[in-house]
Design an enzyme around this catalytic site. Structure first.
Site, PDB file in Angstrom:
ATOM      1  CG  ASN A   6      -6.654  -1.233   1.376  1.00 14.55           C
ATOM      2  OD1 ASN A   6      -5.943  -0.799   0.465  1.00 14.55           O
ATOM      3  ND2 ASN A   6      -6.154  -1.685   2.506  1.00 14.55           N
TER       4      ASN A   6
ATOM      5  CG  HIS B  42      -3.315   3.089   2.442  1.00 20.25           C
ATOM      6  ND1 HIS B  42      -3.844   2.739   1.225  1.00 20.25           N
ATOM      7  CD2 HIS B  42      -3.380   1.979   3.230  1.00 20.25           C
ATOM      8  CE1 HIS B  42      -4.208   1.467   1.261  1.00 20.25           C
ATOM      9  NE2 HIS B  42      -3.946   0.987   2.466  1.00 20.25           N
TER      10      HIS B  42
ATOM     11  CB  CYS C 153      -0.954  -0.002   1.189  1.00 17.27           C
ATOM     12  SG  CYS C 153      -2.002  -1.473   1.271  1.00 17.27           S
TER      13      CYS C 153
END
Length: 326
Positions: free
Chosen positions: A283, A253, A113
């Site tokens: 996500n 994020h 990520c």
């Protein structure tokens, strides 16, 4: 010193939307359970014919168009991804071909990520060194093909998408002010994909053990994520003589809403300073920050001179931040 600014942003998500109510049909879960714990209501899922390079190429075209840059002007392509088209070659090479670019540097960065922020750091450093003047930095993932759709604790979290930025050298007092990268491999197995690399090569036994799918110890990851995101955000601000009050927009994020809320509170940011789209996209790993950045840019949430703070955390464990004067 040569400065490096973002001159174009772009993003692309697949058309198919998977809602929490869709997940209720085949998982022991509910919209209330998912929303209350993650803030996620929908996520986008790649069509059968779509692969990571398709999403990345389309996001790149949109970024190039905004920047007014022709594809052949690009000196390097860096893709942050953990779900590339192939284990190798790099998805960046496939994107290069799809964009019709020849002979520029092209490679992937595997930092989960945090991949986009890591890729951004590398591209900025190369431009400042004189290795090129224009770069495409991309975060792209098709994570729905790496999750275990029988594991309700993880599969509800993730979606597919891509975001891209065009970076250009400039002599103006603007651009990427600083980047800050960190990692701690002692936590690698808190968030990882155990197969099929050299440790657990492809096998029938591995498939039965569901090794090709993402594994996560959510509670442990949550605690480390909030701490790490907070610390690296302060590191970036302090390196530039700034505080939370100087930040016009914080783009973290998009992991889940609880992590976003806890991190923003620790940094001292108001809700108005934080950009959130995790409710609509879930996500998307390395794609989440550039997708949010492009959305915010196109919505007019970012104006010339604004201070934008990017903050990432992912498997590795990796984390990093970038501070930008727009």
């Amino acid at each position: 010193m040569i400065n490096v600014k973002i001159t174009g942003t772009g993003s692309y998500v697949p058309e198919k939307i998977l809602t929490n109510f869709d997940l209720e049909k085949f998982l022991d879960t509910s919209d209330e359970w998912i929303t209350s714990r993650t803030g996620i209501r929908t996520r986008h899922v790649a069509a059968e014919h779509e692969v990571t390079s398709d999403l990345a190429a389309e996001a790149s075209r949109r970024a190039l168009s905004m920047a007014g840059v022709q594809a052949e002007e690009i000196d390097m392509i860096i893709v942050g991804t953990i779900t590339g088209d192939y284990p190798w070659p790099a998805t960046a090479c496939v994107v290069q071909h799809k964009l019709g670019i020849q002979n520029c540097a092209a490679f992937d960065v595997s930092a989960a990520c945090s991949g986009f922020v890591y890729a951004l750091d590398i591209a900025v450093s190369r431009i400042r060194s004189g290795a090129g003047s224009k770069a495409l930095v991309i975060g792209a993932e098709v994570l729905t093909r790496a999750v275990d759709w029988e594991d309700r604790n993880t599969c509800v979290l993730f979606g597919d998408g891509a975001g891209a930025v065009v970076l250009e050298a400039c002599n103006e007092d603007k651009g990427i002010l600083s980047t800050h990268l960190h990692a701690d491999g002692s936590y690698a197995e808190l968030l990882y994909q155990p197969g099929f690399g050299s440790r657990n090569p492809a096998s029938e036994e591995g498939l039965k053990a569901r090794l090709p799918y993402l594994k996560m110890q959510g509670n442990e990851v949550f605690k480390i994520a909030v701490r790490s995101l907070t610390e690296v955000a302060f590191e970036a601000l302090e390196a530039n003589g700034m505080t939370a009050k100087d930040v016009n927009l914080f783009i973290p994020h998009q992991a889940n809403q609880r992590i976003l809320d806890a991190t923003a509170k620790r940094i001292g940011l108001s809700d108005e300073q934080v950009y959130v789209n995790v409710d609509r996209f879930g996500n998307t790993s390395g794609a989440s920050i550039p997708i949010a950045l492009d959305e915010a840019n196109r919505l007019g949430r970012i104006q010339p001179g604004d201070i934008v703070l990017l903050d990432a955390f992912g498997g590795g464990l990796t984390w990093g931040a970038a501070l930008i004067r727009w």
